[in-house]
Design a protein around this motif. Structure first.
Motif, short mmCIF file in Angstrom:
data_model
loop_
_atom_site.label_atom_id
_atom_site.label_comp_id
_atom_site.label_asym_id
_atom_site.label_seq_id
_atom_site.Cartn_x
_atom_site.Cartn_y
_atom_site.Cartn_z
N PRO A 196 0.82 -1.23 0.00
CA PRO A 196 0.00 0.00 0.00
C PRO A 196 0.85 1.27 0.00
CG PRO A 196 -0.86 -1.54 1.61
CD PRO A 196 0.44 -2.10 1.12
N SER A 197 2.01 1.24 0.67
CA SER A 197 2.88 2.40 0.69
C SER A 197 3.42 2.70 -0.70
CB SER A 197 4.05 2.18 1.65
OG SER A 197 3.59 2.01 2.97
N ALA A 198 3.80 1.67 -1.44
CA ALA A 198 4.31 1.86 -2.80
C ALA A 198 3.20 2.39 -3.71
CB ALA A 198 4.88 0.55 -3.34
N LEU A 199 1.99 1.85 -3.56
CA LEU A 199 0.87 2.33 -4.38
C LEU A 199 0.54 3.78 -4.05
CD1 LEU A 199 -1.46 -0.80 -4.33
CD2 LEU A 199 -0.06 0.03 -6.23
N LEU A 200 0.58 4.12 -2.80
CA LEU A 200 0.32 5.50 -2.39
C LEU A 200 1.39 6.43 -2.96
CD1 LEU A 200 -1.34 7.51 -0.68
CD2 LEU A 200 0.22 7.01 1.19
N ALA A 201 2.65 6.03 -2.86
CA ALA A 201 3.73 6.85 -3.40
C ALA A 201 3.59 7.00 -4.92
CB ALA A 201 5.09 6.23 -3.06
N PHE A 202 3.22 5.93 -5.60
CA PHE A 202 3.02 5.99 -7.05
C PHE A 202 1.87 6.94 -7.39
CE2 PHE A 202 0.74 4.54 -10.83
CZ PHE A 202 1.75 4.67 -11.79
N GLY A 203 0.77 6.83 -6.65
CA GLY A 203 -0.39 7.69 -6.90
C GLY A 203 -0.07 9.16 -6.66
N LEU A 204 0.62 9.46 -5.57
CA LEU A 204 0.99 10.85 -5.30
C LEU A 204 1.94 11.38 -6.36
CD1 LEU A 204 1.48 10.82 -1.43
CD2 LEU A 204 -0.33 11.96 -2.72
N GLY A 205 2.89 10.55 -6.78
CA GLY A 205 3.82 10.96 -7.82
C GLY A 205 3.10 11.24 -9.12
N PHE A 206 2.14 10.38 -9.46
CA PHE A 206 1.35 10.54 -10.66
C PHE A 206 0.57 11.87 -10.63
CE2 PHE A 206 -2.55 9.93 -13.14
CZ PHE A 206 -2.01 9.65 -14.39
N LEU A 207 -0.10 12.13 -9.49
CA LEU A 207 -0.88 13.37 -9.36
C LEU A 207 0.02 14.61 -9.44
CD1 LEU A 207 -3.44 12.43 -6.58
CD2 LEU A 207 -3.89 12.79 -9.01
N GLY A 252 2.89 14.84 -10.90
CA GLY A 252 3.33 14.93 -12.28
C GLY A 252 2.29 15.55 -13.18
N ARG A 253 1.04 15.15 -13.00
CA ARG A 253 -0.04 15.70 -13.81
C ARG A 253 -0.25 17.19 -13.55
NH1 ARG A 253 -2.30 13.46 -18.08
NH2 ARG A 253 -4.30 14.35 -17.50
N LEU A 254 -0.13 17.58 -12.27
CA LEU A 254 -0.29 18.99 -11.92
C LEU A 254 0.84 19.84 -12.50
CD1 LEU A 254 -1.47 18.73 -8.21
CD2 LEU A 254 -2.84 19.47 -10.17
N LEU A 255 2.05 19.32 -12.49
CA LEU A 255 3.18 20.09 -12.99
C LEU A 255 3.21 20.11 -14.51
CD1 LEU A 255 6.00 19.00 -10.53
CD2 LEU A 255 4.73 21.13 -10.56
N ALA A 256 2.56 19.15 -15.17
CA ALA A 256 2.58 19.09 -16.63
C ALA A 256 1.67 20.16 -17.23
CB ALA A 256 2.16 17.71 -17.10
N ARG A 257 0.77 20.69 -16.46
CA ARG A 257 -0.19 21.68 -16.99
C ARG A 257 0.42 23.00 -17.19
NH1 ARG A 257 -5.96 20.31 -14.28
NH2 ARG A 257 -6.00 18.18 -14.98
#
Length: 82
Positions: free
Chosen positions: A64-75, A77-82
């Motif tokens: 769950p920690s890895a999934l949470l870290a992946f999800g936060l990183g993804f979000l 990344g999406r925010l910074l790509a805009r």
């Protein structure tokens, strides 16, 4: 017109007055800080404890920690790509 040069060697009284002014400025600066040195050490200790608790949680629940870290990183990344 004779320009008098200031005496290059200050008197003992002048040095003492300057030392007193520096002491006063230091005391005023200490009073302006939001926390003292002891408080900073306590904050550092609490931060270390908090990081230790986080590490224990990650060790206890790695997937769950890895999934949470992946999800936060993804979000992020999406925010910074805009």
């Amino acid at each position: 017109m004779t320009d008098k040069k200031p005496d290059p060697k200050p008197t003992v009284e002048e040095l003492q007055a300057e030392v007193e002014a520096l002491k006063k400025a230091l005391e005023e600066a200490r009073g302006e800080t939001p926390f003292g040195i002891d408080d900073a050490e306590a904050i550092g200790e609490r931060l270390q404890e908090g990081l230790g608790d986080i590490q224990k949680q990650i060790d206890a629940h790695p997937v769950p920690s890895a999934l949470l870290a992946f999800g936060l990183g993804f979000l992020i990344g999406r925010l910074l790509a805009r």
